[in-house]
Design a protein around this motif. Sequence first.
Motif, PDB file in Angstrom:
ATOM      1  N   ASN A  18       0.807  -1.223   0.000  1.00 15.25           N
ATOM      2  CA  ASN A  18       0.000   0.000   0.000  1.00 15.25           C
ATOM      3  C   ASN A  18       0.843   1.277   0.000  1.00 15.25           C
ATOM      4  OD1 ASN A  18       0.730   0.091   2.740  1.00 15.25           O
ATOM      5  ND2 ASN A  18      -1.272   0.845   3.372  1.00 15.25           N
ATOM      6  N   GLU A  47      -8.091  -4.945  -4.453  1.00 16.27           N
ATOM      7  CA  GLU A  47      -7.898  -3.765  -3.621  1.00 16.27           C
ATOM      8  C   GLU A  47      -8.777  -3.906  -2.393  1.00 16.27           C
ATOM      9  OE1 GLU A  47      -7.883   1.096  -3.849  1.00 16.27           O
ATOM     10  OE2 GLU A  47      -8.937  -0.027  -5.405  1.00 16.27           O
ATOM     11  N   ASN A  58      -5.326   2.219   0.838  1.00 13.85           N
ATOM     12  CA  ASN A  58      -5.824   0.875   0.572  1.00 13.85           C
ATOM     13  C   ASN A  58      -4.679  -0.022   0.102  1.00 13.85           C
ATOM     14  OD1 ASN A  58      -8.375   1.637   1.246  1.00 13.85           O
ATOM     15  ND2 ASN A  58      -9.182   1.602  -0.823  1.00 13.85           N
ATOM     16  N   PHE A  60      -3.236  -3.306  -2.238  1.00 13.34           N
ATOM     17  CA  PHE A  60      -3.373  -4.237  -3.349  1.00 13.34           C
ATOM     18  C   PHE A  60      -2.866  -5.569  -2.832  1.00 13.34           C
ATOM     19  CE2 PHE A  60      -3.283  -1.647  -7.576  1.00 13.34           C
ATOM     20  CZ  PHE A  60      -4.387  -0.928  -7.177  1.00 13.34           C
TER      21      PHE A  60
END
Length: 161
Positions: A18, A47, A58, A60
């Motif tokens: 992130n 995500e 956020n 991944f």
Amino acid sequence: MLLQVKNFNKIILSLGSNIGDKKSNLETAINQINKFSTIKKISSIYESDPILLKDQENFFNLVLEIQYKKTVIELLKTIKDVEIRMGRKKTVKYGPRIIDIDIVFFNNQIVNSKDLVIPHYDWSNRVFVVKPLCELFKEFNLQDYKLDVQKIKKVGRVNTN
């Protein structure tokens, strides 16, 4: 849920990022992992909102199935080296990170030491692990897990060399 993984004789890693170019970070980590193992499957990128420390970008996330010939302890040391080489710094627990690589499953092994717990201690409570597992393996069904409050969306796939 445990019955679903009792005979799950696979090595599964969970990757997350992130900070910075999250997709590129995942791709770099995959390319590094490919140097010491054989990658068999790669999920889509998902995500997800941070779940414990909310005030951050956020994440991944994705999961990999790999083939690896050495021990789980050697794998742990090797993936920690990848994290360090990529610039991961020890900061706040559950805080932002350029890359996070966790061993979710290591064949049928159960490990419970101060440095490592296999299967990963909290995998079944993390939608960013369960949903990619459901994508790759019929042994997993999202409805078997109570993960309604966690937001997640598929955002693409990695490009690997």
